[in-house]
Design a protein around this motif. Structure first.
Motif, mmCIF file in Angstrom:
data_model
loop_
_atom_site.group_PDB
_atom_site.id
_atom_site.type_symbol
_atom_site.label_atom_id
_atom_site.label_comp_id
_atom_site.label_asym_id
_atom_site.label_seq_id
_atom_site.Cartn_x
_atom_site.Cartn_y
_atom_site.Cartn_z
ATOM 1 N N LEU A 20 11.561 -2.460 7.757
ATOM 2 C CA LEU A 20 11.478 -1.131 7.164
ATOM 3 C C LEU A 20 10.146 -0.940 6.448
ATOM 4 C CD1 LEU A 20 12.865 1.550 6.594
ATOM 5 C CD2 LEU A 20 13.946 0.501 4.603
ATOM 6 N N LEU A 21 9.710 -1.967 5.724
ATOM 7 C CA LEU A 21 8.425 -1.887 5.035
ATOM 8 C C LEU A 21 7.278 -1.751 6.032
ATOM 9 C CD1 LEU A 21 8.927 -4.561 2.228
ATOM 10 C CD2 LEU A 21 8.493 -2.138 1.879
ATOM 11 N N ALA A 22 7.308 -2.535 7.095
ATOM 12 C CA ALA A 22 6.232 -2.487 8.080
ATOM 13 C C ALA A 22 6.198 -1.141 8.793
ATOM 14 C CB ALA A 22 6.404 -3.616 9.088
ATOM 15 N N PHE A 23 7.355 -0.582 9.085
ATOM 16 C CA PHE A 23 7.397 0.726 9.741
ATOM 17 C C PHE A 23 6.708 1.773 8.866
ATOM 18 C CE2 PHE A 23 9.023 4.782 11.041
ATOM 19 C CZ PHE A 23 9.203 4.673 12.413
ATOM 20 N N GLY A 24 7.055 1.799 7.577
ATOM 21 C CA GLY A 24 6.446 2.764 6.676
ATOM 22 C C GLY A 24 4.959 2.534 6.489
ATOM 23 N N TYR A 25 4.551 1.269 6.441
ATOM 24 C CA TYR A 25 3.118 0.976 6.279
ATOM 25 C C TYR A 25 2.348 1.445 7.503
ATOM 26 C CZ TYR A 25 -1.142 -1.540 5.091
ATOM 27 O OH TYR A 25 -2.444 -1.844 4.778
ATOM 28 N N ALA A 26 2.857 1.178 8.689
ATOM 29 C CA ALA A 26 2.171 1.611 9.909
ATOM 30 C C ALA A 26 2.140 3.129 10.018
ATOM 31 C CB ALA A 26 2.846 1.002 11.133
ATOM 32 N N LEU A 27 3.205 3.789 9.564
ATOM 33 C CA LEU A 27 3.235 5.251 9.585
ATOM 34 C C LEU A 27 2.102 5.823 8.740
ATOM 35 C CD1 LEU A 27 4.857 7.809 10.467
ATOM 36 C CD2 LEU A 27 6.121 7.581 8.306
ATOM 37 N N THR A 28 1.874 5.231 7.568
ATOM 38 C CA THR A 28 0.790 5.675 6.696
ATOM 39 C C THR A 28 -0.566 5.260 7.230
ATOM 40 O OG1 THR A 28 2.227 5.582 4.751
ATOM 41 C CG2 THR A 28 -0.140 5.535 4.355
ATOM 42 N N ASN A 29 -0.660 4.019 7.692
ATOM 43 C CA ASN A 29 -1.955 3.502 8.123
ATOM 44 C C ASN A 29 -2.477 4.189 9.368
ATOM 45 O OD1 ASN A 29 -3.669 1.208 9.696
ATOM 46 N ND2 ASN A 29 -3.839 0.963 7.477
ATOM 47 N N GLY A 30 -1.574 4.744 10.179
ATOM 48 C CA GLY A 30 -2.021 5.441 11.369
ATOM 49 C C GLY A 30 -2.946 6.596 11.051
ATOM 50 N N VAL A 31 -2.692 7.304 9.948
ATOM 51 C CA VAL A 31 -3.552 8.432 9.574
ATOM 52 C C VAL A 31 -4.600 8.035 8.550
ATOM 53 C CG1 VAL A 31 -1.817 10.173 10.120
ATOM 54 C CG2 VAL A 31 -1.856 9.168 7.832
ATOM 55 N N LEU A 32 -4.343 6.954 7.796
ATOM 56 C CA LEU A 32 -5.288 6.532 6.759
ATOM 57 C C LEU A 32 -6.378 5.621 7.310
ATOM 58 C CD1 LEU A 32 -6.015 6.519 3.731
ATOM 59 C CD2 LEU A 32 -4.449 4.575 3.463
ATOM 60 N N ARG A 33 -5.979 4.667 8.169
ATOM 61 C CA ARG A 33 -6.900 3.701 8.775
ATOM 62 C C ARG A 33 -7.690 2.921 7.718
ATOM 63 N NH1 ARG A 33 -7.941 3.945 14.210
ATOM 64 N NH2 ARG A 33 -6.851 5.598 15.351
ATOM 65 N N ARG A 34 -7.049 2.599 6.645
ATOM 66 C CA ARG A 34 -7.641 1.807 5.580
ATOM 67 C C ARG A 34 -6.589 0.838 5.046
ATOM 68 N NH1 ARG A 34 -11.368 4.161 7.435
ATOM 69 N NH2 ARG A 34 -13.071 5.270 6.383
ATOM 70 N N ILE A 35 -7.030 -0.277 4.489
ATOM 71 C CA ILE A 35 -6.111 -1.223 3.866
ATOM 72 C C ILE A 35 -5.526 -0.597 2.605
ATOM 73 C CG2 ILE A 35 -5.943 -3.445 2.683
ATOM 74 C CD1 ILE A 35 -8.059 -4.499 4.596
ATOM 75 N N ASN A 36 -4.211 -0.577 2.518
ATOM 76 C CA ASN A 36 -3.498 0.078 1.416
ATOM 77 C C ASN A 36 -2.756 -0.978 0.609
ATOM 78 O OD1 ASN A 36 -1.978 1.650 -0.280
ATOM 79 N ND2 ASN A 36 -0.633 2.443 1.320
ATOM 80 N N LEU A 37 -3.355 -1.422 -0.482
ATOM 81 C CA LEU A 37 -2.733 -2.444 -1.319
ATOM 82 C C LEU A 37 -1.660 -1.870 -2.236
ATOM 83 C CD1 LEU A 37 -5.863 -4.563 -2.353
ATOM 84 C CD2 LEU A 37 -4.196 -5.043 -0.549
ATOM 85 N N ALA A 38 -1.575 -0.550 -2.337
ATOM 86 C CA ALA A 38 -0.589 0.072 -3.223
ATOM 87 C C ALA A 38 0.796 0.134 -2.593
ATOM 88 C CB ALA A 38 -1.043 1.481 -3.607
ATOM 89 N N TYR A 39 0.908 -0.130 -1.292
ATOM 90 C CA TYR A 39 2.189 0.066 -0.617
ATOM 91 C C TYR A 39 3.264 -0.876 -1.162
ATOM 92 C CZ TYR A 39 5.526 0.838 3.133
ATOM 93 O OH TYR A 39 6.655 1.152 3.835
ATOM 94 N N GLY A 40 2.917 -2.143 -1.318
ATOM 95 C CA GLY A 40 3.887 -3.083 -1.883
ATOM 96 C C GLY A 40 4.255 -2.731 -3.307
#
Length: 300
Positions: A20-40
């Motif tokens: 579930l976490l990976a799905f949400g991270y990929a959903l965000t990263n698809g449009v952001l295309r940057r490393i997002n350390l705030a997700y966790g």
């Protein structure tokens, strides 16, 4: 054999949370295309908020335990939506076009801020929820051993499967999914074709935050507690797992994360647990090196 089955069953639950976490991270990263350390941090903050609100509702408002838990879940979802909107509009969108290191530094600051907010809200104390739905469901047994999962583990797995399957279907079949893939491929071209990249961007970030919040709620209900620093630990794991599974394919990222959770469970069952994270990170780095060429060349 039953001991091995027990480790597999344990891996199903931990893998479901990672998925579930990976799905949400990929959903965000698809449009952001940057490393997002705030997700966790969103995951840990929402889980911790659920626990603190439930404890407050039980001790101060004299609510029954189910009502206090419901209040905590509502508060966690509300905070997730607020965090998703603030991150999307005030952090990600203004910095998305700048150097990738800018987003990394900004999201690291968000992570530290959310960790400290959780710590200060709890006055540096750990609050624990009582065990809930802990009745074991037996899958196999013999005279000496039983392979079981608790009722809450089964509910968590079912919820994750339903959410990921529904969200994956929507991404594959709905108008939003087509627009999301278009924005992931080329936001400028998508805008020329009548798509609103800003709206898709905000919706994707909000969806990712809700996935993180749901995972945090389920982890808090199962484990009873989420530490202040869990956001960094889970965030780094999901970052590496999603990098291997595919930043631009939420379903593939979720499957990879589920496999990672299964691997962690099997390692904990047969090898020294203090070496588990080190070896799992080593495996992820090795897979990144081996699969790097051509990865995510297009959005599936």
């Amino acid at each position: 054999m039953l001991y091995f089955l027990q480790q597999v069953l344990n891996g199903l639950h931990s893998g479901a949370l990672y998925a579930l976490l990976a799905f949400g991270y990929a959903l965000t990263n698809g449009v952001l295309r940057r490393i997002n350390l705030a997700y966790g941090a969103v995951f840990a903050f929402c889980g911790h908020t659920m626990i603190l609100t439930a404890v407050w509702g039980y001790n101060t408002l004299w609510l029954t335990l189910p009502a206090a838990i419901a209040l905590g879940i509502a508060a966690a979802i509300a905070y997730a939506m607020l965090l998703g909107l603030v991150l999307s509009r005030r952090v990600f969108q203004p910095l998305a076009g700048r150097s990738p290191n800018t987003i990394v530094a900004a999201t690291l600051g968000v992570l530290i801020a959310l960790m400290e907010l959780s710590r200060l809200a709890a006055d540096t104390h750990d609050f624990w929820l009582p065990p809930m739905l802990a009745q074991p469901v037996v899958f196999a047994e013999d005279k000496a051993f039983r392979a079981t999962l608790t009722a809450i583990q089964l509910i968590d797995c079912a919820v994750v499967v339903a959410v990921v399957a529904l969200a994956g279907w929507l991404l594959a079949r709905s108008g939003f999914g087509r627009k999301w893939r278009a924005v992931c491929d080329d936001p400028l071209t998508a805008a020329l074709c009548g798509v609103d990249p800003g709206g898709i961007f905000h919706a994707a970030v909000l969806g990712g935050a809700l996935c993180a919040a749901l995972a945090g709620i389920m982890a808090g209900l199962y484990y009873g507690n989420i530490g202040f620093g869990e956001g960094l630990t889970y965030g780094l794991k999901i970052l590496f797992v999603t990098a291997v599974g595919g930043f631009l394919s939420p379903l593939r990222a979720a499957l990879g994360a589920a496999a990672f959770g299964m691997g962690e469970s099997l390692w904990a069952g047969y090898f020294p647990i203090e070496w588990r994270d080190a070896w799992m990170y080593f495996l992820l780095v090795a897979m990144l090196v081996l699969t790097a060429p051509g990865r995510d060349a297009k959005v599936p």
